[in-house]
Structure formats: C-alpha cells, structure tokens
Motif scaffolding. Sequence first.
Motif, PDB file in Angstrom:
ATOM      1  N   TYR A  25       0.824  -1.210   0.000  1.00 29.00           N
ATOM      2  CA  TYR A  25       0.000   0.000   0.000  1.00 29.00           C
ATOM      3  C   TYR A  25       0.864   1.269   0.000  1.00 29.00           C
ATOM      4  CZ  TYR A  25      -4.005  -2.952   1.247  1.00 29.00           C
ATOM      5  OH  TYR A  25      -4.981  -3.898   1.253  1.00 29.00           O
ATOM      6  N   ILE A  26       0.338   2.300  -0.677  1.00 26.95           N
ATOM      7  CA  ILE A  26       0.912   3.649  -0.565  1.00 26.95           C
ATOM      8  C   ILE A  26       0.236   4.307   0.639  1.00 26.95           C
ATOM      9  CG2 ILE A  26       1.214   5.900  -1.659  1.00 26.95           C
ATOM     10  CD1 ILE A  26       2.788   3.899  -3.156  1.00 26.95           C
ATOM     11  N   VAL A  27       0.960   4.414   1.735  1.00 26.52           N
ATOM     12  CA  VAL A  27       0.361   4.917   2.978  1.00 26.52           C
ATOM     13  C   VAL A  27       1.026   6.230   3.387  1.00 26.52           C
ATOM     14  CG1 VAL A  27      -0.376   2.653   3.785  1.00 26.52           C
ATOM     15  CG2 VAL A  27       1.945   3.453   4.294  1.00 26.52           C
ATOM     16  N   GLU A  28       0.651   6.690   4.588  1.00 25.66           N
ATOM     17  CA  GLU A  28       1.099   8.014   5.039  1.00 25.66           C
ATOM     18  C   GLU A  28       2.612   8.178   4.992  1.00 25.66           C
ATOM     19  OE1 GLU A  28      -2.839   7.130   6.939  1.00 25.66           O
ATOM     20  OE2 GLU A  28      -0.968   6.055   6.571  1.00 25.66           O
ATOM     21  N   GLU A  29       3.331   7.140   5.379  1.00 28.19           N
ATOM     22  CA  GLU A  29       4.794   7.238   5.392  1.00 28.19           C
ATOM     23  C   GLU A  29       5.340   7.492   3.992  1.00 28.19           C
ATOM     24  OE1 GLU A  29       8.695   4.481   6.520  1.00 28.19           O
ATOM     25  OE2 GLU A  29       6.675   3.820   7.051  1.00 28.19           O
ATOM     26  N   ASN A  30       4.782   6.772   2.984  1.00 33.57           N
ATOM     27  CA  ASN A  30       5.236   6.965   1.605  1.00 33.57           C
ATOM     28  C   ASN A  30       4.879   8.360   1.094  1.00 33.57           C
ATOM     29  OD1 ASN A  30       3.775   3.866   1.540  1.00 33.57           O
ATOM     30  ND2 ASN A  30       5.986   4.018   1.213  1.00 33.57           N
TER      31      ASN A  30
ATOM     32  N   SER B  97       4.296  11.053   2.777  1.00 34.39           N
ATOM     33  CA  SER B  97       5.123  12.054   3.457  1.00 34.39           C
ATOM     34  C   SER B  97       6.490  12.172   2.792  1.00 34.39           C
ATOM     35  CB  SER B  97       5.288  11.678   4.929  1.00 34.39           C
ATOM     36  OG  SER B  97       6.212  12.534   5.566  1.00 34.39           O
ATOM     37  N   GLU B  98       7.090  11.017   2.458  1.00 31.64           N
ATOM     38  CA  GLU B  98       8.405  11.026   1.813  1.00 31.64           C
ATOM     39  C   GLU B  98       8.329  11.660   0.430  1.00 31.64           C
ATOM     40  OE1 GLU B  98      12.061   7.955   0.772  1.00 31.64           O
ATOM     41  OE2 GLU B  98      10.141   7.182   1.496  1.00 31.64           O
ATOM     42  N   ILE B  99       7.255  11.363  -0.312  1.00 31.28           N
ATOM     43  CA  ILE B  99       7.085  11.942  -1.655  1.00 31.28           C
ATOM     44  C   ILE B  99       7.006  13.465  -1.575  1.00 31.28           C
ATOM     45  CG2 ILE B  99       5.513  12.118  -3.621  1.00 31.28           C
ATOM     46  CD1 ILE B  99       4.733   9.142  -2.963  1.00 31.28           C
ATOM     47  N   PHE B 100       6.227  13.963  -0.613  1.00 35.98           N
ATOM     48  CA  PHE B 100       6.070  15.411  -0.501  1.00 35.98           C
ATOM     49  C   PHE B 100       7.343  16.096  -0.019  1.00 35.98           C
ATOM     50  CE2 PHE B 100       1.584  14.992  -1.274  1.00 35.98           C
ATOM     51  CZ  PHE B 100       1.267  16.212  -1.851  1.00 35.98           C
ATOM     52  N   LYS B 101       8.123  15.414   0.796  1.00 36.23           N
ATOM     53  CA  LYS B 101       9.414  15.989   1.187  1.00 36.23           C
ATOM     54  C   LYS B 101      10.307  16.178  -0.027  1.00 36.23           C
ATOM     55  CE  LYS B 101       9.648  14.328   5.972  1.00 36.23           C
ATOM     56  NZ  LYS B 101      10.296  13.355   6.905  1.00 36.23           N
ATOM     57  N   LEU B 102      10.276  15.211  -0.934  1.00 41.47           N
ATOM     58  CA  LEU B 102      11.077  15.315  -2.150  1.00 41.47           C
ATOM     59  C   LEU B 102      10.545  16.412  -3.072  1.00 41.47           C
ATOM     60  CD1 LEU B 102      11.657  11.527  -2.967  1.00 41.47           C
ATOM     61  CD2 LEU B 102      13.353  13.186  -2.150  1.00 41.47           C
ATOM     62  N   LEU B 103       9.229  16.500  -3.198  1.00 36.19           N
ATOM     63  CA  LEU B 103       8.640  17.561  -4.022  1.00 36.19           C
ATOM     64  C   LEU B 103       9.019  18.935  -3.476  1.00 36.19           C
ATOM     65  CD1 LEU B 103       5.117  15.981  -4.548  1.00 36.19           C
ATOM     66  CD2 LEU B 103       6.797  16.407  -6.355  1.00 36.19           C
ATOM     67  N   HIS B 104       9.004  19.055  -2.157  1.00 36.09           N
ATOM     68  CA  HIS B 104       9.402  20.319  -1.533  1.00 36.09           C
ATOM     69  C   HIS B 104      10.892  20.580  -1.752  1.00 36.09           C
ATOM     70  CE1 HIS B 104       9.614  23.598   1.348  1.00 36.09           C
ATOM     71  NE2 HIS B 104      10.609  22.967   1.957  1.00 36.09           N
ATOM     72  N   TYR B 105      11.707  19.555  -1.578  1.00 33.81           N
ATOM     73  CA  TYR B 105      13.156  19.713  -1.709  1.00 33.81           C
ATOM     74  C   TYR B 105      13.531  20.169  -3.116  1.00 33.81           C
ATOM     75  CZ  TYR B 105      18.125  18.583  -1.783  1.00 33.81           C
ATOM     76  OH  TYR B 105      19.491  18.658  -1.907  1.00 33.81           O
ATOM     77  N   TYR B 106      12.850  19.622  -4.120  1.00 33.46           N
ATOM     78  CA  TYR B 106      13.163  19.966  -5.506  1.00 33.46           C
ATOM     79  C   TYR B 106      12.306  21.129  -6.032  1.00 33.46           C
ATOM     80  CZ  TYR B 106      16.191  15.895  -5.741  1.00 33.46           C
ATOM     81  OH  TYR B 106      17.216  14.990  -5.516  1.00 33.46           O
ATOM     82  N   LYS B 107      11.572  21.783  -5.128  1.00 36.35           N
ATOM     83  CA  LYS B 107      10.843  23.022  -5.418  1.00 36.35           C
ATOM     84  C   LYS B 107       9.787  22.844  -6.508  1.00 36.35           C
ATOM     85  CE  LYS B 107      14.713  25.925  -3.955  1.00 36.35           C
ATOM     86  NZ  LYS B 107      15.643  27.017  -4.300  1.00 36.35           N
ATOM     87  N   MET B 108       9.034  21.764  -6.406  1.00 38.73           N
ATOM     88  CA  MET B 108       7.943  21.523  -7.344  1.00 38.73           C
ATOM     89  C   MET B 108       6.642  22.074  -6.773  1.00 38.73           C
ATOM     90  SD  MET B 108       9.505  20.054  -9.786  1.00 38.73           S
ATOM     91  CE  MET B 108      10.930  19.030 -10.185  1.00 38.73           C
ATOM     92  N   LYS B 109       5.930  22.853  -7.564  1.00 36.66           N
ATOM     93  CA  LYS B 109       4.647  23.404  -7.129  1.00 36.66           C
ATOM     94  C   LYS B 109       3.538  22.438  -7.534  1.00 36.66           C
ATOM     95  CE  LYS B 109       1.619  27.435  -7.401  1.00 36.66           C
ATOM     96  NZ  LYS B 109       0.426  26.599  -7.668  1.00 36.66           N
ATOM     97  N   VAL B 110       2.935  21.803  -6.537  1.00 33.57           N
ATOM     98  CA  VAL B 110       1.945  20.759  -6.784  1.00 33.57           C
ATOM     99  C   VAL B 110       0.585  21.364  -7.092  1.00 33.57           C
ATOM    100  CG1 VAL B 110       0.729  18.796  -5.763  1.00 33.57           C
ATOM    101  CG2 VAL B 110       3.184  19.118  -5.333  1.00 33.57           C
TER     102      VAL B 110
END
Length: 416
Positions: free
Chosen positions: A319-324, A326-339
């Motif tokens: 399953y893609i759960v909260e932990e996954n 959270s990690e995805i959004f940390k990467l999106l933030h780190y690479y400055k992607m506007k979701v």
Amino acid sequence: MQVFKFGGASVKDANGVKNLAKVLQDVGYDNTLVVFSAMGKTTNAIELVIKNYFENKSELQSSIQDVKKYHNEILLDLFENTQHPIFKKVASIFEDLDHFLSRNKSPDYNFVYDQTIGFGELTSTLIISEYLNSIGIQNNWLDVRNFIKTDSYYRRANVNWERTQIAIKENFDNKLLNITQGFLGSDANNFTTSLGREGSDYTAAIFAYCLNAQNVTIWKDVPGILNADPRYFENAQLLHSISYREAIELAFYGASVIHPKTLQPLQQKEIPLFVKSFLNPKDEGTKVVKDIRLSPNIPCYIVKKNQVLVSLSSLDFSYIVEENISEIFKLLHYYKMKVDVIQNSAISFSVCFENSYNNLEQLLQHLKAKFNVTSYENVSLYTVRHYNKQAITSIEKDKTLLLKQLTQETIQIVTK
C-alpha cells in the motif's frame, strides 16, 4: 489611499505610457501608489540574458543590447530632448547590470536570476516617473526594495511582514503620488529577491495591507476577470462580481488575472479589489469583496500548460500509505515543485506539478529508488469551477485523458 497596479502590456511602448497618464488624469491620482511591472515582454528578454549568461556567453551581449535598444526606442518616443536626465539614468541602470554580470562569482542560478531580473521594473518605473513629471503629473519614485523585506528564497521569496510593515510605516509619504516596482523585494543582506512571476499584483496587495488602503485596482488589457482565458477558450464572459473566497480558489488553480498570493492580505483587512481595463478606464470591470455572489453564476475555466504528471506505484505492490506520501512530498518540496493535483489509490499515487526550477530529472532519479515511476511531460491541466456536463464535454473533446478528479464544485483533468 488607493493602490493601482499596471502590468507590462499597459506600458509596452510610448503610446502605452501616454495612455497610462490619461488613465491617471481620468480617474484621479490623489493619495495614490502606482505599482508597475517591466515594460512589455522585458522580463522574458532578461530571462534570455540570464540563460545566455550561464549557457551561451557568445550571445550574452547581443541579448543585453536588445533590452537596451527596446527601452531606448521608448525613451526617444517620449522625450524629444535627448539631453533629458532620464537618458543618463537609464544608461546607469544598464551599467549596473553589466557590472553585476561581469563581477558575479556565484554559480547559483536562482540568486543570479533575482539580481538580474529586476532591472526591467527599475527601468520601466524610472521612465514612467520622469515622463509623468514632464507633463505635470508630479510624483515620487520609490525603490521597492527599501520597503518589501523578504527571506532569501530566491525567485519565490516569502515576505517578512514585520520588517515590511515597519519599513513602510517609517518611510512612506502617502500624501504624494508614489511610483514603485512590482515583483521585487530584498533580503536581510540587501540582495534583491523576487516574489514569483506575475508578483506585481502581490506587491500592490502588500502595500495596500500595510497602508490600510481604501482599495486596490489592477489595470489589465481585458475588461476585468473573465470566466476563461480568451487565448484558450472561446466566448469568455466578464464576471461582474466575485467573492474573495472564489477569487482565491481561481487564483490557486492558476487563473492568470490575479496572482495567487494577492488576495490573502486584502481579505484580511477586507480591502476591495477592482480589476479594470486600461483601455476603457470608466467601465466598472470586476469587483472582488467579501461574501458576494458570483455574477453571472457560470462555469469558470482555467488551463495550465507545460505541466508534469508523475504516477508512482510501490515496487512490491504494498500500500501507498502516510509514510510513503510524506516522503514523496518531502522530495517535491526539496526539488521546489509546485503541486497542482494529487490523486492516490491503495497502491498508486499521481501528482501533477510545475517544473519551474528544472529539477525534474533529479526528482525522478530519487523517486525511482523506491517506486515504479511513470512520467508525462508537457501535459495540460484543465480546471473548471462550477462545472456542468457541457463544460466537462468541451474539455474532454479530442484529448487523451491521463487523470480526472471531481469534487462538488471543481473538476480537474490532465490531458496529453
């Protein structure tokens, strides 16, 4: 106190500057602050300068010369006397640009971008200020970097409201017609920062908030806020009135008439926003205030081009759960992607975003270490507020659908 904002299209040439003066004379300019963008497509031209600085040094001087020539032609059309001080003032600005590019040692693209991009606004406001003075509209030119203070998040800086309010309170004379630049600020080290593309609207709202302005007017080349961008949709209609809440929703989804951050400070102090045409300044345009009904109540269409859609699934079908997530959004933030859109199921997660900082390849490599990754570049994101069946059909016609998501008021569709 009233705050006006004029975009680049309104002052793209000498006739535009002359029309601006007429607008001020027609609607009045007592106790007024006017915020200006760079002239015409200057920001795009300076972005080419920055690109050449990093990637194509042989074309650098040519691209700078194009910017100088464009502004010099406007100067010659506005000022018959070539000995007027404005010619030296503008030349001095471009000397500063040349000086920075020749002395800069920083390899940071975002830092260089912000130190360079603002020369468009500085030049436009100097030219406009001097022209207005020459025809009897006395005004005071302000360097906005002395007033709007930010952090050092270059290219999308965050306002330090406490420092900004102190600077405006201590240094602003609201009895004068003041002219300043949109889009720009400065950080704690007095380096220039920018508030994001189209950030001049936000500049106007920041000043309005700090000055407790009576209202803000954004002057455009359209009659007001339309229910669709006429470049992409036929039969766009004028919205006569709209609430802050609805305007914030439209701005969030990418409506180009108002910058997404503009409405928040205005809403806090219930400062009315008007969007009007600089071609027909006496027309009513659109009024944005608290708790007003959308009029007319029709679907509102928004499209964002050149988006990226990334779909992820777990390598082991877990399953893609909260932990996954959270990690995805940390990467999106780190690479400055506007979701702009997210969608998830038990074993998959899709996200549509803007690759403004050109970090897509690094992001994808990072994601591929833990997920199965499928990516689609140059996709279009369509959003319809207050949709109906006809609106959905018109969007989906003759397109390949990659993602579709509905809520009670909004539908979002990603197409190839």
